[in-house]
Design a protein around this motif. Structure first.
Motif, PDB file in Angstrom:
ATOM      1  N   ASP A   1      -6.502   6.952 -14.054  1.00  0.00           N
ATOM      2  CA  ASP A   1      -5.063   6.822 -13.791  1.00  0.00           C
ATOM      3  C   ASP A   1      -4.273   7.361 -14.982  1.00  0.00           C
ATOM      4  O   ASP A   1      -4.790   7.390 -16.097  1.00  0.00           O
ATOM      5  N   ASP A   2      -3.053   7.727 -14.758  1.00  0.00           N
ATOM      6  CA  ASP A   2      -2.119   8.129 -15.830  1.00  0.00           C
ATOM      7  C   ASP A   2      -2.740   9.174 -16.744  1.00  0.00           C
ATOM      8  O   ASP A   2      -2.562   9.131 -17.972  1.00  0.00           O
ATOM      9  N   PHE A   3      -3.521  10.102 -16.185  1.00  0.00           N
ATOM     10  CA  PHE A   3      -4.241  11.032 -17.038  1.00  0.00           C
ATOM     11  C   PHE A   3      -3.267  11.878 -17.870  1.00  0.00           C
ATOM     12  O   PHE A   3      -2.269  12.378 -17.374  1.00  0.00           O
TER      13      PHE A   3
ATOM     14  N   SER B   1       8.825  -6.900 -10.747  1.00  0.00           N
ATOM     15  CA  SER B   1       8.054  -5.665 -10.882  1.00  0.00           C
ATOM     16  C   SER B   1       6.684  -5.932 -11.510  1.00  0.00           C
ATOM     17  O   SER B   1       6.576  -6.730 -12.451  1.00  0.00           O
ATOM     18  N   PRO B   2       5.646  -5.240 -10.997  1.00  0.00           N
ATOM     19  CA  PRO B   2       4.315  -5.396 -11.620  1.00  0.00           C
ATOM     20  C   PRO B   2       4.360  -5.000 -13.092  1.00  0.00           C
ATOM     21  O   PRO B   2       3.615  -5.545 -13.895  1.00  0.00           O
ATOM     22  N   GLY B   3       5.260  -4.064 -13.417  1.00  0.00           N
ATOM     23  CA  GLY B   3       5.401  -3.665 -14.825  1.00  0.00           C
ATOM     24  C   GLY B   3       5.748  -4.865 -15.696  1.00  0.00           C
ATOM     25  O   GLY B   3       5.455  -4.899 -16.886  1.00  0.00           O
TER      26      GLY B   3
ATOM     27  N   GLN C   1       0.885  11.492  -3.910  1.00  0.00           N
ATOM     28  CA  GLN C   1       1.538  10.262  -3.451  1.00  0.00           C
ATOM     29  C   GLN C   1       2.883  10.163  -4.150  1.00  0.00           C
ATOM     30  O   GLN C   1       3.072  10.730  -5.228  1.00  0.00           O
ATOM     31  N   GLY C   2       3.824   9.519  -3.533  1.00  0.00           N
ATOM     32  CA  GLY C   2       5.147   9.391  -4.149  1.00  0.00           C
ATOM     33  C   GLY C   2       6.164   8.974  -3.113  1.00  0.00           C
ATOM     34  O   GLY C   2       5.878   8.942  -1.910  1.00  0.00           O
ATOM     35  N   PHE C   3       7.355   8.631  -3.593  1.00  0.00           N
ATOM     36  CA  PHE C   3       8.403   8.135  -2.698  1.00  0.00           C
ATOM     37  C   PHE C   3       8.733   9.148  -1.599  1.00  0.00           C
ATOM     38  O   PHE C   3       9.116   8.782  -0.495  1.00  0.00           O
TER      39      PHE C   3
ATOM     40  N   TYR D   1       0.853  -1.198   0.000  1.00  0.00           N
ATOM     41  CA  TYR D   1       0.000   0.000   0.000  1.00  0.00           C
ATOM     42  C   TYR D   1       0.882   1.239   0.000  1.00  0.00           C
ATOM     43  O   TYR D   1       1.799   1.366   0.813  1.00  0.00           O
ATOM     44  N   GLN D   2       0.601   2.147  -0.922  1.00  0.00           N
ATOM     45  CA  GLN D   2       1.338   3.409  -0.933  1.00  0.00           C
ATOM     46  C   GLN D   2       0.395   4.495  -0.410  1.00  0.00           C
ATOM     47  O   GLN D   2      -0.731   4.641  -0.914  1.00  0.00           O
ATOM     48  N   PRO D   3       0.848   5.246   0.591  1.00  0.00           N
ATOM     49  CA  PRO D   3      -0.056   6.243   1.187  1.00  0.00           C
ATOM     50  C   PRO D   3      -0.307   7.431   0.256  1.00  0.00           C
ATOM     51  O   PRO D   3       0.550   7.795  -0.543  1.00  0.00           O
TER      52      PRO D   3
ATOM     53  N   VAL E   1       4.753  14.873 -13.342  1.00  0.00           N
ATOM     54  CA  VAL E   1       5.132  15.344 -12.004  1.00  0.00           C
ATOM     55  C   VAL E   1       6.657  15.364 -11.873  1.00  0.00           C
ATOM     56  O   VAL E   1       7.228  16.306 -11.302  1.00  0.00           O
ATOM     57  N   GLN E   2       7.300  14.371 -12.470  1.00  0.00           N
ATOM     58  CA  GLN E   2       8.742  14.219 -12.277  1.00  0.00           C
ATOM     59  C   GLN E   2       9.545  15.410 -12.788  1.00  0.00           C
ATOM     60  O   GLN E   2      10.581  15.745 -12.230  1.00  0.00           O
ATOM     61  N   SER E   3       9.067  16.051 -13.866  1.00  0.00           N
ATOM     62  CA  SER E   3       9.841  17.169 -14.411  1.00  0.00           C
ATOM     63  C   SER E   3       9.461  18.502 -13.772  1.00  0.00           C
ATOM     64  O   SER E   3       9.999  19.545 -14.138  1.00  0.00           O
TER      65      SER E   3
ATOM     66  N   ALA F   1      -1.767  13.802  -7.607  1.00  0.00           N
ATOM     67  CA  ALA F   1      -0.516  13.697  -8.373  1.00  0.00           C
ATOM     68  C   ALA F   1       0.253  12.490  -7.859  1.00  0.00           C
ATOM     69  O   ALA F   1       0.371  12.287  -6.645  1.00  0.00           O
ATOM     70  N   GLU F   2       0.757  11.656  -8.782  1.00  0.00           N
ATOM     71  CA  GLU F   2       1.555  10.491  -8.349  1.00  0.00           C
ATOM     72  C   GLU F   2       3.019  10.714  -8.742  1.00  0.00           C
ATOM     73  O   GLU F   2       3.331  11.547  -9.588  1.00  0.00           O
ATOM     74  N   GLY F   3       3.901  10.011  -8.057  1.00  0.00           N
ATOM     75  CA  GLY F   3       5.326  10.081  -8.385  1.00  0.00           C
ATOM     76  C   GLY F   3       6.019  11.314  -7.816  1.00  0.00           C
ATOM     77  O   GLY F   3       6.988  11.807  -8.391  1.00  0.00           O
TER      78      GLY F   3
ATOM     79  N   VAL G   1      -7.707   0.845  -6.098  1.00  0.00           N
ATOM     80  CA  VAL G   1      -7.306  -0.454  -6.666  1.00  0.00           C
ATOM     81  C   VAL G   1      -7.275  -0.325  -8.186  1.00  0.00           C
ATOM     82  O   VAL G   1      -8.213   0.204  -8.789  1.00  0.00           O
ATOM     83  N   ASN G   2      -6.165  -0.765  -8.777  1.00  0.00           N
ATOM     84  CA  ASN G   2      -6.031  -0.698 -10.243  1.00  0.00           C
ATOM     85  C   ASN G   2      -6.913  -1.746 -10.915  1.00  0.00           C
ATOM     86  O   ASN G   2      -6.987  -2.892 -10.460  1.00  0.00           O
ATOM     87  N   VAL G   3      -7.528  -1.346 -12.016  1.00  0.00           N
ATOM     88  CA  VAL G   3      -8.394  -2.270 -12.766  1.00  0.00           C
ATOM     89  C   VAL G   3      -7.862  -2.404 -14.191  1.00  0.00           C
ATOM     90  O   VAL G   3      -7.537  -1.403 -14.831  1.00  0.00           O
TER      91      VAL G   3
HETATM   92  N1  LIG Z   1       9.314   6.687 -10.090  1.00  0.00           N
HETATM   93  C1  LIG Z   1       8.425   6.707  -9.089  1.00  0.00           C
HETATM   94  N2  LIG Z   1       7.514   5.750  -9.038  1.00  0.00           N
HETATM   95  C2  LIG Z   1       6.603   5.802  -8.020  1.00  0.00           C
HETATM   96  C3  LIG Z   1       6.623   6.789  -7.065  1.00  0.00           C
HETATM   97  N3  LIG Z   1       5.608   6.553  -6.195  1.00  0.00           N
HETATM   98  C4  LIG Z   1       4.992   5.449  -6.606  1.00  0.00           C
HETATM   99  N4  LIG Z   1       5.589   4.958  -7.733  1.00  0.00           N
HETATM  100  C5  LIG Z   1       5.246   3.813  -8.532  1.00  0.00           C
HETATM  101  O1  LIG Z   1       4.298   4.215  -9.496  1.00  0.00           O
HETATM  102  C6  LIG Z   1       3.385   3.151  -9.787  1.00  0.00           C
HETATM  103  C7  LIG Z   1       2.019   3.632  -9.590  1.00  0.00           C
HETATM  104  O2  LIG Z   1       1.121   2.701 -10.000  1.00  0.00           O
HETATM  105  P1  LIG Z   1       0.346   2.756 -11.335  1.00  0.00           P
HETATM  106  O3  LIG Z   1       0.551   4.005 -12.113  1.00  0.00           O
HETATM  107  O4  LIG Z   1      -1.053   2.424 -10.996  1.00  0.00           O
HETATM  108  O5  LIG Z   1       1.015   1.589 -12.178  1.00  0.00           O
HETATM  109  C8  LIG Z   1       0.948   0.284 -11.734  1.00  0.00           C
HETATM  110  C9  LIG Z   1      -0.262  -0.439 -12.192  1.00  0.00           C
HETATM  111  O6  LIG Z   1      -0.604  -0.032 -13.514  1.00  0.00           O
HETATM  112  C10 LIG Z   1       0.219  -1.863 -12.239  1.00  0.00           C
HETATM  113  N5  LIG Z   1      -0.279  -2.540 -11.053  1.00  0.00           N
HETATM  114  C11 LIG Z   1       0.275  -2.648  -9.838  1.00  0.00           C
HETATM  115  N6  LIG Z   1      -0.551  -3.360  -9.035  1.00  0.00           N
HETATM  116  C12 LIG Z   1      -1.644  -3.695  -9.756  1.00  0.00           C
HETATM  117  C13 LIG Z   1      -2.855  -4.399  -9.487  1.00  0.00           C
HETATM  118  O7  LIG Z   1      -3.138  -4.852  -8.393  1.00  0.00           O
HETATM  119  N7  LIG Z   1      -3.742  -4.524 -10.509  1.00  0.00           N
HETATM  120  C14 LIG Z   1      -3.498  -4.012 -11.745  1.00  0.00           C
HETATM  121  N8  LIG Z   1      -4.419  -4.181 -12.686  1.00  0.00           N
HETATM  122  N9  LIG Z   1      -2.386  -3.345 -12.021  1.00  0.00           N
HETATM  123  C15 LIG Z   1      -1.469  -3.169 -11.052  1.00  0.00           C
HETATM  124  O8  LIG Z   1       1.602  -1.871 -12.245  1.00  0.00           O
HETATM  125  C16 LIG Z   1       2.040  -0.536 -12.379  1.00  0.00           C
HETATM  126  C17 LIG Z   1       3.358  -0.361 -11.739  1.00  0.00           C
HETATM  127  O9  LIG Z   1       3.256  -0.565 -10.388  1.00  0.00           O
HETATM  128  P2  LIG Z   1       4.476  -0.338  -9.436  1.00  0.00           P
HETATM  129  O10 LIG Z   1       5.703  -0.907 -10.021  1.00  0.00           O
HETATM  130  O11 LIG Z   1       4.049  -0.734  -8.095  1.00  0.00           O
HETATM  131  O12 LIG Z   1       4.658   1.206  -9.519  1.00  0.00           O
HETATM  132  C18 LIG Z   1       3.762   2.045  -8.826  1.00  0.00           C
HETATM  133  C19 LIG Z   1       4.517   2.736  -7.728  1.00  0.00           C
HETATM  134  O13 LIG Z   1       5.427   1.927  -7.043  1.00  0.00           O
HETATM  135  C20 LIG Z   1       7.634   7.825  -7.151  1.00  0.00           C
HETATM  136  O14 LIG Z   1       7.695   8.748  -6.372  1.00  0.00           O
HETATM  137  N10 LIG Z   1       8.492   7.715  -8.195  1.00  0.00           N
END
Ligand SMILES: Nc1nc2c(ncn2[C@@H]2O[C@@H]3COP(=O)(O)O[C@H]4[C@@H](O)[C@H](n5cnc6c(=O)[nH]c(N)nc65)O[C@@H]4COP(=O)(O)O[C@H]3[C@H]2O)c(=O)[nH]1
Length: 606
Positions: free
Chosen positions: A505-507, A398-400, A580-582, A369-371, A532-534, A559-561, A442-444
């Motif tokens: 997501d990822d708008f 990695s989920p990627g 949210q982000g690191f 869980y990421q806060p 967000v990163q730039s 905003a994520e990341g 939750v990602n779908v």
């Molecule tokens: N560079 C950087 N990255 C950050 C930062 N904060 C968070 N992240 C990462 O950004 C991703 C955010 O998830 P997402 O865009 O939904 O992108 C997710 C999502 O699309 C997919 N995913 C992960 N879990 C699930 C799931 O339960 N179901 C589905 N369908 N997809 C999932 O995998 C993708 C990647 O997940 P993660 O590797 O966990 O990568 C997560 C997270 O670890 C930051 O400050 N900097």
């Protein structure tokens, strides 16, 4: 009927005929013998007196009375001493030598009968009859038998010839059906692979290469889903014709799957194969006319050459498949030729799939869980559930890497259901342990959305955990929504009625049009981490636009990341609601998140 069969049938008939004739001969000869014996017995009684009184004339007249008997040749009466007493010889026939002549001549039947009076032997009577009549009857019978057999043979031969013609036609039809694709009329998968096998077998001694080009239509599913199956079939036929226009005999175009075609061509070298591939792509880039309008059926093409790239049929197909996979994952509408590194990637992927299946079965994946924080107050307001896979040999995968595999194989449906249940259950448990009421995102995946009972899965996860629907947020990606707008809209409205929140997501990374955005019943936009990163140096134009857009539509924005304080500062100033982000918190196991959520101070204030 073949010559061999004809000879066998004739032999059988001749054999059966011979047995019949033999039987008939024995029966008729037996009857003639009985008849002659009976005559002999009667005549013997009548000539007894003549013999007794020594009256040969009377005996001769008695014997002559046998002239009416057509087959009788001679009738001779002998005295007790064996001397001839009287005789009758049918006109035109010779007399027999005497009583003791050993055997009757061929074609004759001789019967002797004792002549006696009151038990006293007086002499013997001999009747000789001809078997000519039997022979003539038998010959006639044999002739009829032969005629009937010939007729039968003729009928059988005609019937067999017709049956054969019908069987041959049925075989041709079966062969056609077994080897032809019913929609396009092209060779089907079986026939195409057979062709490839033959091409490889026949190629061994030749120079040049056998090129295998696997072609996957990029938009076929969309056409099939939106315009219907009939339109899909029309498109397939037009594509088949277009591909056929590129390839010349003896090269082959086959349909090997729903929207997959294959071209097998003999080429001089790799350049020749590339040229065919490019021509195939060009042929499919022109629009196809359907009743519903024009469609583009662009394709991804994977190319592999035998023997240059692969040593045999199986390898050449799997290598072409690996190249096709690369063409599809590389953005489609392109030709990719096989290179050896792809085999390794394909093996790795297959291994990953097997491992993932096992991990799902053993529930070895973990929800992290990421806060998520409120930008103004700094309070933790929610979490995003992110899957983690601690692989026994490779460490965390990695989920990627594994989510696309899960999506391709359909495993995502089960996996997604499991994440939903775990996420709702975990957040509900944190409530009970004193955490503030957090939302859980939750990602779908697109594949889950297409499941007929995905809504049922969502409601079941809420019901089982007892979590309020407003605390669950489903994150949908832009491309997922655009994949099937109608289906997505139906689902979104239903889930919103249930009270569940929706976030895009990822708008900004997809292709969503503003018109659609207006019609989607969503609650929140998520600014992609790429923008967000730039920040704050670059990316602020898009980030500002997304925030303004969200405001305009009355949506929240997150905003994520967020990795650096200045990014957070910029977002806060720009009016972004959540972040949210690191910088604020890494994705972490449930227990750690609970500890963070129940801690008095929040990291955003740091
Ligand atoms: N560079 C950087 N990255 C950050 C930062 N904060 C968070 N992240 C990462 O950004 C991703 C955010 O998830 P997402 O865009 O939904 O992108 C997710 C999502 O699309 C997919 N995913 C992960 N879990 C699930 C799931 O339960 N179901 C589905 N369908 N997809 C999932 O995998 C993708 C990647 O997940 P993660 O590797 O966990 O990568 C997560 C997270 O670890 C930051 O400050 N900097």
């Amino acid at each position: 009927m073949g010559v061999g069969q004809l000879a066998a049938a004739i032999s059988a008939l001749v054999f059966a005929g011979a047995i019949l004739l033999g039987y008939e001969w024995v029966a008729l000869r037996g009857a003639l013998d009985d008849e002659t014996r009976m005559q002999a017995a009667i005549v013997a009684d009548n000539v007894a007196a003549s013999l007794m009184f020594g009256d040969p004339q009377a005996a001769g007249e008695m014997l002559a009375s046998l002239r009416q008997t057509q087959s009788l040749r001679t009738a001779a009466l002998y005295g007790r001493d064996g001397r001839l007493f009287a005789r009758y010889v049918a006109p035109g026939h010779a007399a027999r030598p005497g009583l003791d002549a050993a055997m009757p001549e061929v074609g004759m039947l001789a019967v002797t009968q004792a002549v006696s009076y009151r038990g006293q032997a007086l002499g013997r009577l001999e009747l000789v009859t001809s078997t000519d009549r039997i022979v003539t009857g038998l010959l006639r019978y044999a002739g009829l038998l032969a005629l009937a057999s010939l007729g039968g043979l003729l009928v059988v031969a005609v019937v067999m010839a017709r049956t054969r013609a019908r069987v041959a036609a049925a075989e041709r039809e079966l062969h056609y059906l077994a080897n032809t694709d019913a929609v396009t009329g092209l060779p089907n998968r079986r026939a195409t692979y057979q062709w490839l096998e033959d091409a490889i077998a026949g190629h061994r001694a030749k120079a040049g290469q056998v090129a295998v080009l696997l072609i996957d239509l990029d938009n076929f599913k969309l056409v099939n889903d939106t315009a219907g199956h009939a339109a899909g079939d029309v498109l397939l036929r037009q594509v088949a014709a277009a591909l056929g226009g590129v390839v010349r005999p003896p090269d082959l175009v086959g349909r090997i799957g729903g929207d997959e075609f294959a071209v097998i061509a003999e080429v001089a070298d790799a350049a020749g194969a590339h040229a065919i591939g490019e021509r195939l792509l060009a042929a499919l880039r022109t629009p196809f006319a359907l009743e519903t309008g024009e469609v583009f059926a662009t394709a991804s093409v994977g190319l592999c050459l035998y023997p240059q790239d692969a040593p045999g049929m199986t390898e050449v197909l799997s290598s072409a498949d690996a190249a096709l996979y690369r063409a599809k994952s590389g953005g489609r509408n392109r030709l990719v030729a096989f290179v050896p590194e792809m085999t390794l990637a394909a093996q790795r992927r297959a291994q990953l799939e097997a491992d993932l299946r096992r991990a799902i079965e053993q529930e070895a994946l973990l929800p992290y869980y990421q806060p998520q924080f409120d930008c103004r107050t700094g309070a933790m307001v929610g979490v995003e559930a992110l899957l983690r896979w601690p692989h026994p040999e490779r460490g965390f995968v990695s989920p990627g890497e594994f989510i696309p595999v899960a999506e391709d194989t359909g495993l995502i449906v089960e996996l997604g259901r499991w994440v939903l249940r775990r996420a709702c259950a975990d957040v509900a448990a944190w409530d009970r342990q004193g955490a503030p009421p957090l939302t859980v995102a939750v990602n779908v995946s697109a594949r889950q959305l297409k499941e007929p009972d995905f809504l049922g899965d969502v409601l079941a996860a809420l019901h089982t955990s007892g979590l309020a629907p407003g605390r669950l947020e489903l994150e949908l990606t832009e491309s997922l929504l655009m994949d099937d707008v109608e289906g997505a809209l139906t689902f979104m409205h239903a889930v919103r009625v249930a009270g569940v929140r929706l976030s895009i997501d990822d708008f900004g990374t997809g292709y969503s049009s503003l018109a659609y955005l207006q019609s989607f019943p969503i609650n929140q936009l998520k600014v992609d981490r790429k923008f967000v990163q730039s920040l704050p140096v670059a990316g602020h134009t898009i980030a500002t636009a997304v925030i303004a857009l969200a405001r305009g539509f009355g949506l929240a924005v997150i905003a994520e990341g967020v990795e650096r304080p200045e990014q957070l500062e910029w977002l806060r100033a720009a009016g972004c609601d959540h972040a949210q982000g690191f910088l604020l918190g890494m994705p972490m196991p449930a227990a750690q998140l609970l500890a963070l959520a129940t801690r008095p101070a929040t990291p955003v204030e740091a």
